[in-house]
Every structure is written in C-alpha cells, then in structure tokens.
Design a protein around this motif. Sequence first.
Motif, short mmCIF file in Angstrom:
data_model
loop_
_atom_site.label_atom_id
_atom_site.label_comp_id
_atom_site.label_asym_id
_atom_site.label_seq_id
_atom_site.Cartn_x
_atom_site.Cartn_y
_atom_site.Cartn_z
N LEU A 1 1.00 -1.33 -0.37
CA LEU A 1 -0.38 0.06 -0.05
C LEU A 1 1.23 1.31 0.08
CD1 LEU A 1 -2.87 -1.37 3.04
CD2 LEU A 1 -3.06 -0.31 -0.16
N LEU A 2 2.05 1.50 0.29
CA LEU A 2 2.57 2.12 0.78
C LEU A 2 3.64 2.82 -0.79
CD1 LEU A 2 4.69 2.41 4.24
CD2 LEU A 2 2.44 3.99 3.65
N GLU A 3 3.92 1.79 -0.63
CA GLU A 3 4.65 1.24 -2.40
C GLU A 3 2.90 2.61 -3.41
OE1 GLU A 3 6.70 -1.20 -6.10
OE2 GLU A 3 5.84 -1.63 -3.53
N ALA A 4 2.40 1.72 -3.52
CA ALA A 4 0.89 2.00 -4.31
C ALA A 4 0.33 3.27 -3.99
CB ALA A 4 -0.55 0.83 -4.40
N ILE A 5 0.35 4.21 -2.73
CA ILE A 5 -0.15 5.48 -2.61
C ILE A 5 1.20 6.65 -3.28
CG2 ILE A 5 -1.13 7.17 -0.85
CD1 ILE A 5 -2.01 4.49 0.32
N PRO A 6 0.92 7.02 -3.88
CA PRO A 6 1.94 8.37 -4.05
C PRO A 6 1.52 9.31 -3.29
CG PRO A 6 0.97 8.77 -5.94
CD PRO A 6 -0.30 7.23 -4.96
N LEU A 7 3.27 10.16 -2.84
CA LEU A 7 3.32 10.65 -1.49
C LEU A 7 2.79 12.01 -2.17
CD1 LEU A 7 4.25 11.59 0.99
CD2 LEU A 7 6.44 12.66 -0.25
#
Length: 213
Positions: free
Chosen positions: A40-46
């Motif tokens: 999820l952290l990888e899939a969610i752009p900052l």
Amino acid sequence: MNPFQPWHNETLSLRTVSALQANRFKACYHATAAPAVAELLEAIPLSATVGVAGSWTLQEIGLIAALEERGQHLLNHNKPGLSPEESLAIRRQQLTCDIFLTSTNALTLNGELVNVDGAGNRVAAMTFGPGKVFVVTGANKIVPNIAAAQERIRLLAAPLNNKRLNRPNPCVTTGQCSDCQGASRICTITSILHKQPLSSDISVIIIGEELGF
C-alpha cells in the motif's frame, strides 16, 4: 492461533479473491499485514490526498501511522480534538480525494462487500468519488453469503463499533444488535457491492489474520 488456522485463512481468502476478481474488483491476498502495508505504501503516491475511514483494521496494521510518519496529506475525520463541524467537513472532502482507505464489515465467498454505516460517508466514498479505493480486511470477515454477512454485522461489527464509539445503545449491554430505534443508533444504511461500481477503481486486500471488527 492453532496451527491449522493459517491454512484455512489462506484457502478461504484465495477463493474470495477469485470471486472478487470475477466481480471486476482488483483483489489480492497476503498472509500477514507487513507485506500488505508495504504494498500500500508503494501504491500510494506521496503527492496524493488520502481519505481515511473510521477503521480499526487500518489502525491495527499501522498503515495510518506509517502514512502520517512520511508526511502524507490525510483526510482523517477521527483525529482527536476536531469539532463536529470540522469532522463533517473532512468527511465531505473524502468523497473527492485521490485515494480512500477503508475496511469492510464483511465480504462473502461470492465476492460481495457488505457494510452498515451511520452517516453513510464511508459507503458513499467506497462507491463513487475518490480516484482509487483500497479496502483492507482480515480473513476473519469472510462469510458464506449476504445473509451471513448481515448476521456477522449484527453479532460482531455493530456491538463492537458501538462500544468503540461509546454509544449508549442496547448492543453495548447485550453484545448483539436489537434493531434499536434511538437517536444514537449508528446502523442506518446498508450497502452491498455485488460488483465493482461503474467508474470506480476498487482494490480489496485480504490479510490472513484476525483484524478489526
């Protein structure tokens, strides 16, 4: 956990993933929470504005804390200290956020998502509006069918959520729904996603652990 539970969790989860995919949802399975959070952290752009539903599951797996730590712009109406007006304004903003994070009260082996809401902001954002929706759930919420999903909500999800929210409803005494009629009732809207709604982009992530209510 007994030594056979992981096998059972995985077996039911993979069946449900296949059913969800047949219903046009994106879906995947992780045996534990850590790889799911990493995905999820990888899939969610900052750069994304992220709406957060009132979800014990998201707190349990540490996703909200991880997003806060990296400086994500979160629309979280559950933050302590918000006035009712501020909380309501954030819920409305969640309807058009880039990414909406939530869990589900129950999901069936037929690939359906069943939820009961109070105000309806969670099920509204799940259904239409945000650019992307991630539904994160434990394998403990998998049930055979819609009738079993509704019974699960009445026996588990509703009483536990009422207890969490400190609502003065009968289920916090009896431990199960009694279809109360008071003004403090939080079970006012039932939503069933039989298929992925048109123009929506929903990914369901099932974790082979007991999470949330």
